[in-house]
Design an enzyme around this catalytic site. Structure first.
Site, short mmCIF file in Angstrom:
data_model
loop_
_atom_site.label_atom_id
_atom_site.label_comp_id
_atom_site.label_asym_id
_atom_site.label_seq_id
_atom_site.Cartn_x
_atom_site.Cartn_y
_atom_site.Cartn_z
N TYR A 190 0.83 -1.20 0.00
CA TYR A 190 0.00 0.00 0.00
C TYR A 190 0.87 1.26 0.00
CZ TYR A 190 -3.37 3.53 1.47
OH TYR A 190 -4.14 4.67 1.55
N THR A 224 -13.90 6.30 6.36
CA THR A 224 -14.19 5.22 5.42
C THR A 224 -13.10 4.15 5.41
OG1 THR A 224 -13.13 6.47 3.66
CG2 THR A 224 -15.51 6.69 3.89
#
Length: 293
Positions: A190, A224
């Protein structure tokens, strides 16, 4: 000496008058600070999360937006919200597309141009996360998956969009991460993907100026981010959120709208002399990240 003092005072007075005049102009135009009327905005990953807030905010300021993602029902829901927010009730273009699929990504841009005839703003936003230790037997599979969503589509869509953005003096804005400024365990794929996005932004800013501006937002932990962590106990997620909020100087987590405001600012005339930057929107978390990892 007296003459010098008088000249200094005169310069200061002129500066103050000019400043007051400038502030008056700014105040008169404050309601129109963001005007995207007749601007076409394509935002990937706009059927949920930050992307949904981005297209809704652009719609509110009059833009013609494209809502896209993998779930048709989510796309429809966000498109309806955009239309309700639009001053002229403009109906967004809805496109179901998987950004990791080269053909679908190319078709997404083609449909945008076929529908609106141009492109002013490209927001590379679709992304996935996940913790993947280097010792994980599935590490390389996870690595390839993350790169296929977080990096390759950003490059491909930017590449395809450049001829169209050149015609409109447009802008490219990509979503990166505050994690690019500090290493964190178990997130190598990531962080690598987002670090590459940061460098892509800087290189393209050099290549594409002065016609096209290229910038990046670097969000901190946004609400989120935690919604779909598969297999993790909800109580652990809540504890993590609380800890991160406590360690953040502004004492809260990021909201999707915080990120949307940053994107709209970078796309606006207010940022017309900004290119190649990383706009960090994390409440100051990157200064205290060492306490969490």
């Amino acid at each position: 000496m007296k003459l010098f003092a008088i000249l200094v005072l005169l310069v200061l007075c002129i500066g103050a008058l000019n400043g007051a005049e400038s502030r008056a102009r700014q105040s008169a135009n404050s309601k129109n600070i963001y005007n995207f009327a007749d601007k076409v905005v394509l935002t990937t990953g706009s059927s949920s999360g930050m992307g949904a807030e981005i297209v809704k905010l652009f719609s509110q300021f009059g833009a013609k937006v494209v809502v896209t993602g993998r779930n048709a029902a989510d796309i429809q829901r966000v498109a309806n919200e955009c239309q309700n927010l639009s001053p002229k009730k403009l109906k967004p273009l809805q496109v179901v597309a998987d950004v990791s699929n080269d053909k679908q990504l190319a078709d997404l841009l083609k449909k945008t141009i076929d529908t609106y005839g141009k492109l002013d703003v490209l927001v590379n936003n679709a992304g996935i996360g996940g913790m993947t230790p280097i010792r994980d037997p599935k590490f390389m599979a996870n690595f390839d998956k993350i790169m296929s969503v977080n990096l390759r589509p950003y490059v491909q869509l930017s590449y395809l969009a450049v001829p169209h953005l050149k015609k409109t003096n447009g802008t490219i804005i990509s979503t990166s991460s505050a994690l690019t400024m500090a290493p964190a365990k178990y997130q190598l794929p990531y962080i690598m993907s987002k670090s590459a996005v940061d460098m892509m932004t800087r290189v393209l800013a050099l290549e594409l100026g002065p016609k096209i501006r290229v910038n990046t937002i670097n969000p901190g932990v946004t609400l989120t981010s935690f919604h779909n962590i598969k297999g993790m106990d909800p109580s652990i997620i809540q504890a993590m959120m609380k800890l991160i909020a406590e360690r953040t100087p502004l004492k809260r987590l990021g909201q999707p709208m915080d990120m949307a405001k940053g994107v709209v600012f970078l796309a606006s005339d207010q940022a017309q002399f900004m290119t190649g930057i990383n706009l960090v929107i994390d409440g100051g978390l990157h200064y205290t990240m060492g306490e969490l990892i």
